[in-house]
Design a protein around this motif. Sequence first.
Motif, PDB file in Angstrom:
ATOM      1  N   ASP A   9       0.836  -1.192   0.000  1.00 42.15           N
ATOM      2  CA  ASP A   9       0.000   0.000   0.000  1.00 42.15           C
ATOM      3  C   ASP A   9       0.875   1.247   0.000  1.00 42.15           C
ATOM      4  O   ASP A   9       1.727   1.409   0.880  1.00 42.15           O
ATOM      5  N   PRO A  10       0.702   2.149  -0.956  1.00 41.69           N
ATOM      6  CA  PRO A  10       1.568   3.327  -1.048  1.00 41.69           C
ATOM      7  C   PRO A  10       1.559   4.203   0.200  1.00 41.69           C
ATOM      8  O   PRO A  10       2.614   4.678   0.641  1.00 41.69           O
ATOM      9  N   LEU A  11       0.397   4.407   0.792  1.00 44.63           N
ATOM     10  CA  LEU A  11       0.343   5.250   1.983  1.00 44.63           C
ATOM     11  C   LEU A  11       1.073   4.599   3.153  1.00 44.63           C
ATOM     12  O   LEU A  11       1.824   5.261   3.868  1.00 44.63           O
ATOM     13  N   ILE A  12       0.917   3.294   3.312  1.00 41.47           N
ATOM     14  CA  ILE A  12       1.584   2.601   4.407  1.00 41.47           C
ATOM     15  C   ILE A  12       3.084   2.546   4.158  1.00 41.47           C
ATOM     16  O   ILE A  12       3.890   2.637   5.094  1.00 41.47           O
ATOM     17  N   GLN A  13       3.485   2.421   2.917  1.00 43.37           N
ATOM     18  CA  GLN A  13       4.908   2.474   2.595  1.00 43.37           C
ATOM     19  C   GLN A  13       5.506   3.803   3.056  1.00 43.37           C
ATOM     20  O   GLN A  13       6.578   3.843   3.662  1.00 43.37           O
ATOM     21  N   ARG A  14       4.803   4.890   2.737  1.00 47.24           N
ATOM     22  CA  ARG A  14       5.315   6.209   3.126  1.00 47.24           C
ATOM     23  C   ARG A  14       5.280   6.395   4.640  1.00 47.24           C
ATOM     24  O   ARG A  14       6.169   6.999   5.222  1.00 47.24           O
ATOM     25  N   PHE A  15       4.245   5.848   5.268  1.00 50.90           N
ATOM     26  CA  PHE A  15       4.171   5.933   6.726  1.00 50.90           C
ATOM     27  C   PHE A  15       5.314   5.161   7.371  1.00 50.90           C
ATOM     28  O   PHE A  15       5.913   5.615   8.347  1.00 50.90           O
ATOM     29  N   GLU A  16       5.647   4.003   6.806  1.00 52.12           N
ATOM     30  CA  GLU A  16       6.756   3.219   7.350  1.00 52.12           C
ATOM     31  C   GLU A  16       8.063   4.011   7.292  1.00 52.12           C
ATOM     32  O   GLU A  16       8.826   4.060   8.255  1.00 52.12           O
ATOM     33  N   ARG A  17       8.305   4.635   6.145  1.00 56.43           N
ATOM     34  CA  ARG A  17       9.537   5.418   6.013  1.00 56.43           C
ATOM     35  C   ARG A  17       9.546   6.597   6.981  1.00 56.43           C
ATOM     36  O   ARG A  17      10.565   6.900   7.601  1.00 56.43           O
ATOM     37  N   TRP A  18       8.392   7.274   7.092  1.00 57.87           N
ATOM     38  CA  TRP A  18       8.307   8.398   8.037  1.00 57.87           C
ATOM     39  C   TRP A  18       8.545   7.907   9.457  1.00 57.87           C
ATOM     40  O   TRP A  18       9.280   8.529  10.234  1.00 57.87           O
ATOM     41  N   GLY A  35       9.345  10.149  18.841  1.00 54.94           N
ATOM     42  CA  GLY A  35       8.089   9.647  19.367  1.00 54.94           C
ATOM     43  C   GLY A  35       6.959   9.797  18.362  1.00 54.94           C
ATOM     44  O   GLY A  35       7.090  10.459  17.330  1.00 54.94           O
ATOM     45  N   PHE A  36       5.821   9.178  18.680  1.00 54.41           N
ATOM     46  CA  PHE A  36       4.733   9.097  17.718  1.00 54.41           C
ATOM     47  C   PHE A  36       3.677  10.162  17.959  1.00 54.41           C
ATOM     48  O   PHE A  36       3.282  10.432  19.097  1.00 54.41           O
ATOM     49  N   ALA A  68      -5.661  12.167   9.617  1.00 54.79           N
ATOM     50  CA  ALA A  68      -5.417  11.178  10.667  1.00 54.79           C
ATOM     51  C   ALA A  68      -6.393  10.006  10.528  1.00 54.79           C
ATOM     52  O   ALA A  68      -6.027   8.840  10.717  1.00 54.79           O
ATOM     53  N   ARG A  69      -7.629  10.317  10.179  1.00 51.81           N
ATOM     54  CA  ARG A  69      -8.632   9.265  10.032  1.00 51.81           C
ATOM     55  C   ARG A  69      -8.278   8.311   8.899  1.00 51.81           C
ATOM     56  O   ARG A  69      -8.415   7.083   9.027  1.00 51.81           O
ATOM     57  N   THR A  70      -7.820   8.879   7.780  1.00 48.42           N
ATOM     58  CA  THR A  70      -7.451   8.030   6.645  1.00 48.42           C
ATOM     59  C   THR A  70      -6.265   7.144   6.987  1.00 48.42           C
ATOM     60  O   THR A  70      -6.241   5.945   6.662  1.00 48.42           O
ATOM     61  N   LEU A  71      -5.262   7.712   7.650  1.00 49.44           N
ATOM     62  CA  LEU A  71      -4.086   6.925   8.033  1.00 49.44           C
ATOM     63  C   LEU A  71      -4.483   5.820   9.002  1.00 49.44           C
ATOM     64  O   LEU A  71      -4.011   4.681   8.879  1.00 49.44           O
ATOM     65  N   GLN A  72      -5.319   6.162   9.959  1.00 45.51           N
ATOM     66  CA  GLN A  72      -5.783   5.160  10.928  1.00 45.51           C
ATOM     67  C   GLN A  72      -6.523   4.028  10.222  1.00 45.51           C
ATOM     68  O   GLN A  72      -6.275   2.843  10.467  1.00 45.51           O
ATOM     69  N   ARG A  73      -7.434   4.402   9.309  1.00 41.72           N
ATOM     70  CA  ARG A  73      -8.224   3.396   8.607  1.00 41.72           C
ATOM     71  C   ARG A  73      -7.361   2.525   7.706  1.00 41.72           C
ATOM     72  O   ARG A  73      -7.499   1.304   7.683  1.00 41.72           O
ATOM     73  N   ARG A  74      -6.433   3.155   6.984  1.00 46.48           N
ATOM     74  CA  ARG A  74      -5.595   2.392   6.055  1.00 46.48           C
ATOM     75  C   ARG A  74      -4.659   1.438   6.787  1.00 46.48           C
ATOM     76  O   ARG A  74      -4.446   0.313   6.337  1.00 46.48           O
ATOM     77  N   LEU A 112      -0.077   3.595  15.768  1.00 46.44           N
ATOM     78  CA  LEU A 112       0.775   3.539  16.955  1.00 46.44           C
ATOM     79  C   LEU A 112       1.340   2.140  17.168  1.00 46.44           C
ATOM     80  O   LEU A 112       2.529   1.986  17.474  1.00 46.44           O
ATOM     81  N   ALA A 113       0.525   1.115  16.975  1.00 42.84           N
ATOM     82  CA  ALA A 113       1.006  -0.257  17.152  1.00 42.84           C
ATOM     83  C   ALA A 113       2.105  -0.581  16.153  1.00 42.84           C
ATOM     84  O   ALA A 113       3.103  -1.232  16.489  1.00 42.84           O
ATOM     85  N   TYR A 114       1.941  -0.119  14.910  1.00 41.52           N
ATOM     86  CA  TYR A 114       2.976  -0.370  13.914  1.00 41.52           C
ATOM     87  C   TYR A 114       4.240   0.417  14.237  1.00 41.52           C
ATOM     88  O   TYR A 114       5.358  -0.085  14.070  1.00 41.52           O
ATOM     89  N   PHE A 115       4.075   1.641  14.698  1.00 40.55           N
ATOM     90  CA  PHE A 115       5.217   2.452  15.124  1.00 40.55           C
ATOM     91  C   PHE A 115       5.987   1.729  16.225  1.00 40.55           C
ATOM     92  O   PHE A 115       7.219   1.713  16.243  1.00 40.55           O
ATOM     93  N   GLN A 116       5.272   1.095  17.137  1.00 46.60           N
ATOM     94  CA  GLN A 116       5.928   0.352  18.208  1.00 46.60           C
ATOM     95  C   GLN A 116       6.649  -0.881  17.677  1.00 46.60           C
ATOM     96  O   GLN A 116       7.704  -1.270  18.191  1.00 46.60           O
ATOM     97  N   ASP A 117       6.097  -1.509  16.622  1.00 44.57           N
ATOM     98  CA  ASP A 117       6.809  -2.613  15.975  1.00 44.57           C
ATOM     99  C   ASP A 117       8.188  -2.154  15.501  1.00 44.57           C
ATOM    100  O   ASP A 117       9.196  -2.862  15.658  1.00 44.57           O
ATOM    101  N   LEU A 118       8.227  -0.980  14.895  1.00 36.95           N
ATOM    102  CA  LEU A 118       9.489  -0.467  14.377  1.00 36.95           C
ATOM    103  C   LEU A 118      10.432  -0.088  15.511  1.00 36.95           C
ATOM    104  O   LEU A 118      11.651  -0.217  15.381  1.00 36.95           O
ATOM    105  N   ARG A 119       9.884   0.382  16.622  1.00 37.14           N
ATOM    106  CA  ARG A 119      10.708   0.643  17.796  1.00 37.14           C
ATOM    107  C   ARG A 119      11.364  -0.645  18.297  1.00 37.14           C
ATOM    108  O   ARG A 119      12.549  -0.664  18.629  1.00 37.14           O
ATOM    109  N   VAL A 120      10.579  -1.702  18.349  1.00 37.89           N
ATOM    110  CA  VAL A 120      11.109  -2.993  18.787  1.00 37.89           C
ATOM    111  C   VAL A 120      12.230  -3.444  17.865  1.00 37.89           C
ATOM    112  O   VAL A 120      13.280  -3.918  18.307  1.00 37.89           O
TER     113      VAL A 120
END
Length: 321
Positions: A217-226, A234-235, A248-254, A264-272
């Motif tokens: 997913d293009p948006l999630i790809q960009r979110f991962e890089r960000w 921090g998030f 924020a709603r679109t990012l949350q839904r996607r 936030l959960a995915y951000f924590q995955d990357l922290r781990v």
Amino acid sequence: MRIAVLALQGLFDTGLTVMLDAFSLANRFAAAKMGGRPHFELSIVGVRKKVRSGQGLAIPVQAITADLKPDWVIIPALGTGMPEQLVTALERPDVRDAAAQLLAWHAQGALLAASCIGTFLVAETGLLDHREATTTWWLGPLFRQRYPAVSLDESRMLVPSDVGVTAGAAMGHLDLALWLIRRASPELAALVSRYLLADLRSSQAPYIIPNHLAQADPLIQRFERWARDHLKQGFSLQRAAAALATSARTLQRRCQEVLGKSPLAYFQDLRVEHAQVLLHSSGLDVDAIAAEVGYVDGATLRTLLRQRLGKGVRDLRADLR
């Protein structure tokens, strides 16, 4: 899923055999344990009648015929370890014929999967131009020089795209096979992974599946890089959404649709993930590592690691002893 494995002269023996073993196990488990028919129809094909591996073993290839219409084509690595050997190999007539065959299959709708040096053959077709890809890390400089139009990131093990998927060095062939099996059945992939002791990559286990899914997913790809660039700060959902030019709603839904979890959960995955790297590769104490991934103190990080990995800091560091 119909899979054609394209065998070329002098290929990397382990790359071919580990993939064949993984798919064979998947079919056996599908039939015996999951009550279903085999998921994968494999054909080993060649552009020449006789093919030998890099170790000189004869590979039983079948001819490529008009009625062979694979869903996926896998290109194992050539057994050419040095850059100059690879450049010479890419000019071989059989390799040129193989590239032409890949273009023909792709035009018919087939997706291409390659690992290690096999990614060079896909790049030779031009199909990776203006797309992201990975390859064996130690041939990254040659890849960039030869294919400047490809967006290469050799730090990644698997990079899906609309062309198919590319994988990293050597045992990336196993990652590639498991990724394809997972597309058919996550449960089946888990069985094969455990049977083959694929937890040799256990340090990546908590995030590797979301990481793969993010590429779809293009948006999630960009979110991962960000997210990777902002672990230390921090998030903030609002800040992330603004940086990605979305709501924020679109990012949350996607994130929920693609990853099955919140931003936030995915951000924590990357922290781990990053904390594990630092635990394994740096002399920093836990408080210092916590600061690097955006936590005020080590206690919070210890709790997160225990929750996500089922192991504490001492256990994680002991894994490498």
